[in-house]
Each structure stands twice: as structure tokens, then as C-alpha cells.
Design an enzyme around this catalytic site. Structure first.
Site, mmCIF file in Angstrom:
data_model
loop_
_atom_site.group_PDB
_atom_site.id
_atom_site.type_symbol
_atom_site.label_atom_id
_atom_site.label_comp_id
_atom_site.label_asym_id
_atom_site.label_seq_id
_atom_site.Cartn_x
_atom_site.Cartn_y
_atom_site.Cartn_z
ATOM 1 N N HIS A 76 -2.419 1.892 2.204
ATOM 2 C CA HIS A 76 -2.510 0.629 1.470
ATOM 3 C C HIS A 76 -1.219 0.363 0.691
ATOM 4 C CE1 HIS A 76 -4.109 -2.692 -0.834
ATOM 5 N NE2 HIS A 76 -3.821 -2.059 -1.947
ATOM 6 N N ASP A 88 1.449 -0.694 3.117
ATOM 7 C CA ASP A 88 1.149 -2.047 3.591
ATOM 8 C C ASP A 88 1.519 -3.087 2.537
ATOM 9 O OD1 ASP A 88 -0.052 -3.978 5.434
ATOM 10 O OD2 ASP A 88 -1.672 -4.106 3.963
#
Length: 105
Positions: A78, A81
Site C-alpha cells: 500500500h 502504491d
């Protein structure tokens, strides 16, 4: 790397990405109003936030190359990203600022 340090790294990447994206949005908004000095200031702030994240990534890569394995989990994915999205957003913001500057001429 212990769990607390790893989470500090993950949160640092997320925060740097968020700061970079926020500064990029501010750059576009400033350019839209014709305030190109503020737009450039915000693009510079976005670059500084991304440089901080880059330094964290470089440290992680160095440790990995030295044999210290990094646990890859959803948190780290995450964070990466979030950071990659911020990089793309900053690149687009730079283009938007250039278009608004051209239109202002």
C-alpha cells in the site's frame, strides 16, 4: 528490521506520498488562478517530499542488498502504491502548470 521500525518506514512512505500529492494538487490550483510562483513553490514541495521517500527506499534497498530481508506485506505494498500514485500525480501537475502558463500568455 524490527516491526516498529518497519511500520515507521511504511508510514513515512505513505506520509511522503500524501504530502507530495497534496502539494501537487495545490500547484494545479495555484496555476489555475494564475499564481505561477505559488504553483512552482508547491511543485518544489512535492519534489522534496518525494526525495524523502526516495531516501527511505534507497535505505531499504541497501539493507536488502546487504542480506537484511524486508517483510513484504499489504502495508508495504500500500505504501509503495501510494508513493507511485503521488509520483505520477506530481508529473501530471507539472504538465498542468505548464499548460496554464501557456494559456496565460
Amino acid at each position: 528490521m524490527n516491526e516498529d521500525k518497519r511500520m515507521q518506514v511504511v508510514m513515512g512512505l505513505i506520509m511522503a506520498g500524501g504530502n507530495a500529492k497534496g502539494s501537487s494538487v495545490a500547484a494545479i490550483q495555484a496555476a489555475k488562478k494564475g499564481d505561477f510562483q505559488a504553483a512552482e513553490k508547491n511543485l518544489k514541495a512535492a519534489d522534496e517530499a518525494l526525495n524523502q521517500a526516495h531516501n527511505v527506499q534507497t535505505e531499504m534497498l541497501t539493507k536488502e542488498a546487504q542480506g537484511e530481508k524486508t517483510q513484504v506485506d499489504l502495508y508495504l505494498v500500500h505504501a509503495q502504491d501510494h508513493l507511485m500514485t503521488a509520483i505520477a500525480f506530481k508529473d501530471l501537475a507539472k504538465e498542468f502548470v505548464a499548460v496554464y502558463q501557456r494559456l496565460a500568455k
